[in-house]
Design a protein around this motif. Structure first.
Motif, PDB file in Angstrom:
ATOM      1  N   ALA A   1      -8.199  -4.729  -7.106  1.00 58.15           N
ATOM      2  CA  ALA A   1      -6.783  -4.350  -7.203  1.00 58.15           C
ATOM      3  C   ALA A   1      -6.230  -4.632  -8.598  1.00 58.15           C
ATOM      4  O   ALA A   1      -5.508  -3.804  -9.168  1.00 58.15           O
TER       5      ALA A   1
ATOM      6  N   LYS B   1      -7.468  -2.050 -10.966  1.00 59.49           N
ATOM      7  CA  LYS B   1      -6.765  -0.782 -10.769  1.00 59.49           C
ATOM      8  C   LYS B   1      -5.373  -0.842 -11.397  1.00 59.49           C
ATOM      9  O   LYS B   1      -4.925   0.111 -12.032  1.00 59.49           O
TER      10      LYS B   1
ATOM     11  N   TRP C   1      -0.278  -2.180  -7.280  1.00 59.59           N
ATOM     12  CA  TRP C   1      -1.633  -2.732  -7.226  1.00 59.59           C
ATOM     13  C   TRP C   1      -1.653  -4.192  -7.665  1.00 59.59           C
ATOM     14  O   TRP C   1      -2.506  -4.965  -7.213  1.00 59.59           O
TER      15      TRP C   1
ATOM     16  N   ASN D   1       0.832  -1.215   0.000  1.00 58.21           N
ATOM     17  CA  ASN D   1       0.000   0.000   0.000  1.00 58.21           C
ATOM     18  C   ASN D   1       0.862   1.258   0.000  1.00 58.21           C
ATOM     19  O   ASN D   1       0.542   2.234  -0.684  1.00 58.21           O
TER      20      ASN D   1
ATOM     21  N   ILE E   1      -0.738  -6.052  -4.548  1.00 55.96           N
ATOM     22  CA  ILE E   1      -1.882  -5.996  -3.637  1.00 55.96           C
ATOM     23  C   ILE E   1      -2.922  -7.032  -4.073  1.00 55.96           C
ATOM     24  O   ILE E   1      -3.447  -7.791  -3.247  1.00 55.96           O
ATOM     25  N   GLY E   2      -3.203  -7.086  -5.371  1.00 55.33           N
ATOM     26  CA  GLY E   2      -4.147  -8.071  -5.893  1.00 55.33           C
ATOM     27  C   GLY E   2      -3.690  -9.494  -5.625  1.00 55.33           C
ATOM     28  O   GLY E   2      -4.486 -10.351  -5.221  1.00 55.33           O
TER      29      GLY E   2
ATOM     30  N   GLU F   1     -11.676  -8.179  -3.404  1.00 55.40           N
ATOM     31  CA  GLU F   1     -10.609  -7.182  -3.252  1.00 55.40           C
ATOM     32  C   GLU F   1      -9.507  -7.406  -4.288  1.00 55.40           C
ATOM     33  O   GLU F   1      -8.943  -6.457  -4.832  1.00 55.40           O
TER      34      GLU F   1
ATOM     35  N   TYR G   1      -4.255 -10.298  -1.948  1.00 58.43           N
ATOM     36  CA  TYR G   1      -5.676 -10.549  -1.679  1.00 58.43           C
ATOM     37  C   TYR G   1      -6.093 -11.912  -2.223  1.00 58.43           C
ATOM     38  O   TYR G   1      -6.848 -12.641  -1.586  1.00 58.43           O
TER      39      TYR G   1
ATOM     40  N   SER H   1       2.149   1.726  -3.455  1.00 58.87           N
ATOM     41  CA  SER H   1       1.113   2.093  -4.431  1.00 58.87           C
ATOM     42  C   SER H   1       0.874   3.595  -4.501  1.00 58.87           C
ATOM     43  O   SER H   1       0.327   4.092  -5.481  1.00 58.87           O
TER      44      SER H   1
END
Length: 161
Positions: free
Chosen positions: A98, A101, A79, A69, A82-83, A94, A86, A72
Motif C-alpha cells: 500500500a 502504491k 493508499w 478502499n 490503507i498502509g 500488505e 495494515y 482509493s
C-alpha cells in the motif's frame, strides 16, 4: 377497425382512452412501494477518509478499511491510510504494498517516511529506507518526525558496520 363497421364518436373516444387507462394501470401497479435509488456515492473521497479515521479511532478496523478502499478509487492518497491500517494490524507485507502504491501514485513524503519506518521496524533494506527518509526530509525539511526516522535509520546502519 372491424370490416364493415362504422365508428361513431363513442368508439373514437374509447380508442383514445384505452392507452391512457393502460398507462394509468401500469403506473398504479408499479408505484405501490416507493423506492429511493442512489446512483452515485453521496460521499466525497475525503469524507470516506474522515469516516475511516473515525472508525479506526473506535477500533472498527474492518469498517475503516472499507472506507479507505472506497476513497482509493478516486483519491490515491487513500493508499497511505490503507498502509497505515495494515501496519497497525501487523499485516506488514500488505502495508508495504500500500505504501509503495501511495508513493507511485502521489509521491507523498508521508508515504515515503512510513515505508522507511516499516523497513526500519523490520530491519530490512535499510539502504532503501534511508533513501526514502532522505527524500521525505527533502520534501518537508521542517517535519520533525521525518527527521527522526532518518536519524534512527542512519544510526542503525552505522551500528551494523
Amino acid at each position: 377497425m372491424e370490416k364493415g363497421r362504422i365508428l361513431d364518436a363513442g368508439d373514437k373516444a374509447m380508442n383514445t382512452i384505452k392507452p391512457f387507462i393502460l398507462i394509468l394501470a401500469l403506473f398504479l401497479t408499479s408505484c405501490s412501494i416507493p423506492r429511493i435509488i442512489v446512483l452515485t456515492d453521496p460521499l466525497s473521497p475525503e469524507e470516506h477518509i474522515n469516516l475511516g479515521l473515525s472508525y479506526e479511532e473506535k477500533g472498527e478496523l474492518d469498517a475503516a478499511m472499507r472506507e479507505y478502499n472506497e476513497a482509493s478509487k478516486r483519491l490515491p492518497i487513500a493508499w497511505l491510510y490503507i498502509g497505515n491500517l495494515y501496519f497497525k494490524k501487523g499485516e506488514l507485507d500488505e502495508a508495504e504494498r500500500a505504501y509503495k502504491k501511495a508513493i507511485k501514485k502521489t509521491s507523498d513524503p508521508k508515504a515515503m517516511n512510513n515505508l522507511a519506518w516499516l523497513y526500519y521496524t523490520l530491519n530490512k533494506d535499510l539502504e532503501r529506507a534511508e533513501e526514502l527518509a532522505l527524500e521525505a526530509v527533502r520534501l518537508e525539511p521542517d517535519n520533525k518526525d521525518f527527521q527522526d526516522t532518518l536519524n534512527k535509520i542512519k544510526e542503525r546502519r552505522r551500528s551494523a558496520f
